[in-house]
Design a protein around this motif. Structure first.
Motif, PDB file in Angstrom:
ATOM      1  N   ALA A 145       0.110   0.504  -5.928  1.00  0.00           N
ATOM      2  CA  ALA A 145      -0.340  -0.443  -4.901  1.00  0.00           C
ATOM      3  C   ALA A 145      -1.705  -1.016  -5.242  1.00  0.00           C
ATOM      4  CB  ALA A 145      -0.392   0.252  -3.547  1.00  0.00           C
ATOM      5  N   GLY A 146      -1.937  -2.225  -4.782  1.00  0.00           N
ATOM      6  CA  GLY A 146      -3.236  -2.864  -4.959  1.00  0.00           C
ATOM      7  C   GLY A 146      -3.095  -4.321  -5.335  1.00  0.00           C
TER       8      GLY A 146
ATOM      9  N   ASP B 148       0.797  -1.231   0.000  1.00  0.00           N
ATOM     10  CA  ASP B 148       0.000   0.000   0.000  1.00  0.00           C
ATOM     11  C   ASP B 148       0.827   1.279   0.000  1.00  0.00           C
ATOM     12  OD1 ASP B 148      -2.443  -1.291  -0.097  1.00  0.00           O
ATOM     13  OD2 ASP B 148      -2.615  -1.444   2.082  1.00  0.00           O
ATOM     14  N   ASP B 149       2.061   1.234   0.484  1.00  0.00           N
ATOM     15  CA  ASP B 149       2.870   2.447   0.560  1.00  0.00           C
ATOM     16  C   ASP B 149       3.767   2.638  -0.658  1.00  0.00           C
ATOM     17  OD1 ASP B 149       4.533   0.342   1.074  1.00  0.00           O
ATOM     18  OD2 ASP B 149       5.480   1.208   2.859  1.00  0.00           O
TER      19      ASP B 149
END
Length: 435
Positions: free
Chosen positions: A194-195, A189-190
């Motif tokens: 992201a995903g 996520d960072d």
């Protein structure tokens, strides 16, 4: 010497006299020669299993719809170019060699009767219809095993024959998501991009096909010992959950809920991609010695001596700082120089190849993975072959992926169906036989 061994010896002598390398017939036919597979499956998971059996020598009768055949014949472009223009899609070609295409509409009473008669001659049935769907045609395990008690019947579905999801249809993409695979695939996520993301190949289908083929071979061994056939229930979800492997066990043993790490490893550091001056490289240090060798070639003795990084536990705990230092050093190298240095120091690593690059790689050529075949109309087809190399009974490449209905007449002749009967069935749209 018994009659069988004498026949084998005679065949070898005949080939030797003709200037051919003498090989036992088992090597020319494959270890599953003499077994017949009735393949009622389509798309990928079932056809992948039946292609494995075909590669190993089994006779495979692939039953297809007379109008369109297997769905994947139309899953293009790209399409193979034949004498009359585009024909079957590349997707179909990847999973349907060493099979005879038999086009029968078994939704009709006459067609269902033909398929049931073929099942009486088969050792194995592979199907991937929705749970219970084939019972209406008398093609379910209970119906077919009544006439053929030794039949091994493998059902491949999304969720299996039991459980609250048994009636649902299952597709690879859905299974990748439901199984937890996509929760550990993708950038964290960072990071940019992201995903969750699916794997670039239909791995849930492929894993299930591999498990199905393994289960069929186990059932064959049981039948050899007892004479009993059986029903094999293979589910995409079960297969994908089974190959969660270390990620699944990380939760069971440690109570962890693994997340997305991009190309990093959940348990081993450093084990990821790094940027170089002209591209990217993969570094995969599986033990402390390899890590020390990596530090040595990067001229980072202080990193190797740091107590925090002496073992994998510490490297995993402080991976961000460690990987940042390694990354800064690796960026000073070109990819080619870094590959050579890693190989010289015994540090596992490699490139991120495109598909065209790996298919042209000298290692792939040396292993003989690409096989050139030819359709009956002369159209050449190159396929990616069976990967395991058996020293005495290797995989064989006998039948290129066939055009729809190419073997209908040949296979129905085994049932005594003559040309007049075929013509009547053809006129009703029940079969397609290449005419």
């Amino acid at each position: 010497m018994d009659g069988r061994r004498a026949a084998l010896a005679g065949a070898e002598q005949t080939r030797a006299a003709a200037g051919q390398e003498a090989k036992p017939l088992s090597a020319l036919r494959g270890p599953l020669h003499g077994l017949t597979v009735l393949d009622l499956s389509r798309v990928l998971a079932g056809p992948w299993a039946s292609q494995i059996l075909g590669d190993l020598g089994a006779e495979v009768w692939k039953i297809e719809r007379p109008e369109t055949g297997d769905d994947t014949r139309l899953w293009g472009p790209p399409f193979m170019q034949g004498p009359d223009g585009p024909s079957d899609a590349a997707y179909y070609l990847c999973a349907n060699r060493n099979k005879r295409s038999v086009a029968i509409d078994f939704s009709t009473p006459e067609g269902a009767t033909l398929v049931r008669r073929l099942a009486e001659r088969a050792d194995i049935v592979v199907e991937n219809f929705k749970t219970g769907a084939l019972a209406r045609y008398g093609l379910d395990y209970a119906s077919l095993s009544a006439d053929n008690p030794g039949l091994i019947y493998c059902s491949v579905t999304g969720f299996g024959q039991t459980g609250p999801y048994a009636s649902r249809g299952g597709y690879d993409f859905l299974i990748q998501g439901m199984s937890g695979l996509m929760s550990v695939t993708g950038r964290p996520d960072d990071e940019p991009g992201a995903g969750p993301i699916k794997v670039g190949l239909p791995v849930s289908d492929l894993f299930t096909g591999l498990y199905a083929a393994t289960a069929i071979l186990a059932a064959l061994h049981h039948r050899t010992a007892t004479g009993e056939g059986q029903h094999i229930d293979c589910a995409l979800l079960d297969s994908q959950v089974a190959v969660l492997v270390n990620q699944g066990m990380n939760h069971i043993v440690g109570g962890l809920t693994p997340g997305r790490l991009g190309n990093s490893h959940p348990n081993v550091v450093p084990y990821r991609e790094f940027q170089t001056a002209d591209g990217h490289v993969l570094v995969a240090c599986g033990n402390d010695g390899q890590f020390r060798n990596l530090c040595d070639l990067l001229n980072l003795p202080d990193l190797a001596a740091d107590p925090r990084f002496r073992d994998n536990v510490g490297r995993l705990r402080d991976r961000r700082e460690l990987e940042a230092t390694l990354g800064a050093a690796i960026r000073q190298w070109t990819s080619g120089d870094f590959f050579a240095a890693m190989e010289a120091r015994g540090v596992p690593g490699g490139p991120i190849n495109r598909i065209d690059q790996i298919l042209a790689d000298p290692q792939v050529a040396a292993r003989g993975l690409l096989k050139r075949m030819e359709r009956s109309d002369g159209t050449p087809v190159t396929v990616i072959g069976y990967p395991s190399q058996l020293s005495r009974t290797p995989a064989t490449y006998r039948i290129a992926p066939q055009s729809l209905g190419a073997s209908t007449a040949e296979v129905l002749a085994l049932l005594g169906v003559d040309e007049a009967e075929r013509a009547a069935l053809r006129d009703k749209g029940i079969i397609r036989d290449g005419r």
